[in-house]
Design an enzyme around this catalytic site. Structure first.
Site, PDB file in Angstrom:
ATOM      1  CE  LYS A 123       1.989  -2.046   0.495  1.00 15.67           C
ATOM      2  NZ  LYS A 123       2.913  -2.247  -0.539  1.00 15.67           N
ATOM      3  CG  ASP A 141       4.770  -6.125   3.213  1.00 17.85           C
ATOM      4  OD1 ASP A 141       4.468  -7.325   3.401  1.00 17.85           O
ATOM      5  OD2 ASP A 141       5.610  -5.531   3.905  1.00 17.85           O
TER       6      ASP A 141
END
Ligand code: SF4
Length: 218
Positions: A123, A141
């Site tokens: 990420k 997220d």
């Protein structure tokens, strides 16, 4: 849950991009080094908090070489108002050391190498590549995850699977869609008390928690 039709996906994308045409991260940075550090700090921490921490950190350690030589205890002190600061301090210094020793001081610019750095997961790598290079990638997220589910773009249980669903749904302009979804989730489709009355996707949303507006404002 029935996911969106291709037409609905296109319409959601169109409105997101129209509403946030130049969306960028709210993290403050001046170069790739500062962006990577800021994104690493932002895990489980707000961008606002990170922006309060980084000026002093970058003043003391203005380059990756400086950070590679830092005393972890000193970095901890500088970032102690951030969640998980112990681990983050260790990872920041280890990351900088690896960049200096393995990559000659140049932060790698592709995902395969970036994720080899301590504290850099997929990420974090995606957020950096999206923000700095505009790569056609998605990152999920907490905001993107929530918005994707409320809008029925994904019914996946994990951020990884949600990311796959979003990539499949949107296909192109992923960097811009990502940035737009973050801002949309942060300021309109908020976790508590979403601002449905000012939502530009109101007519496309059938989430059960959506606020019912009176007929006049609908
Ligand atoms: Fe989120 Fe409300 Fe908009 Fe639905 S109508 S997407 S719940 S802000």
């Amino acid at each position: 849950m029935v996911l969106r039709s291709p037409e609905e996906i296109q319409e959601i994308k169109r409105r997101l991009l129209e509403h946030y045409p130049q969306a960028k991260t709210e993290l403050r940075y001046r170069n790739l080094y500062e962006l990577l550090v800021a994104v690493m700090l932002s895990a489980q921490c707000t961008d606002k908090r990170v922006n309060q921490i980084t000026p002093a950190l970058f003043e003391k350690y203005p380059t990756i070489e400086d950070l590679a030589k830092a005393d972890v205890e000193d970095v901890k002190e500088l970032i102690k108002s951030c969640s998980f600061f112990n681990n983050k301090a260790k990872n920041l210094v280890a990351m900088a050391k690896m960049v200096v020793e393995k990559y000659g001081g140049k932060i790698p610019e592709d995902e395969k190498e970036l994720v080899k750095l301590p504290g850099v997961g997929q990420k974090t790598a995606h957020v950096v590549l999206i923000e700095y290079f505009g790569k056609n990638l998605m990152a999920v997220d907490t905001h993107v995850f929530r918005v994707a589910h409320r809008l029925r773009l994904s019914d996946a249980k994990t951020p990884q699977k949600t990311e796959e669903d979003l990539v499949k749904a949107f296909k192109t302009d992923l960097a811009a869609v990502h940035q737009a979804m973050v801002l949309f989730g942060r300021y309109i489709c908020t976790a508590k008390n979403p601002k449905c009355e000012e939502c530009f996707l109101y007519d496309l949303c059938d989430w059960e928690g959506k606020k019912k507006l009176d007929a006049k404002s609908e």
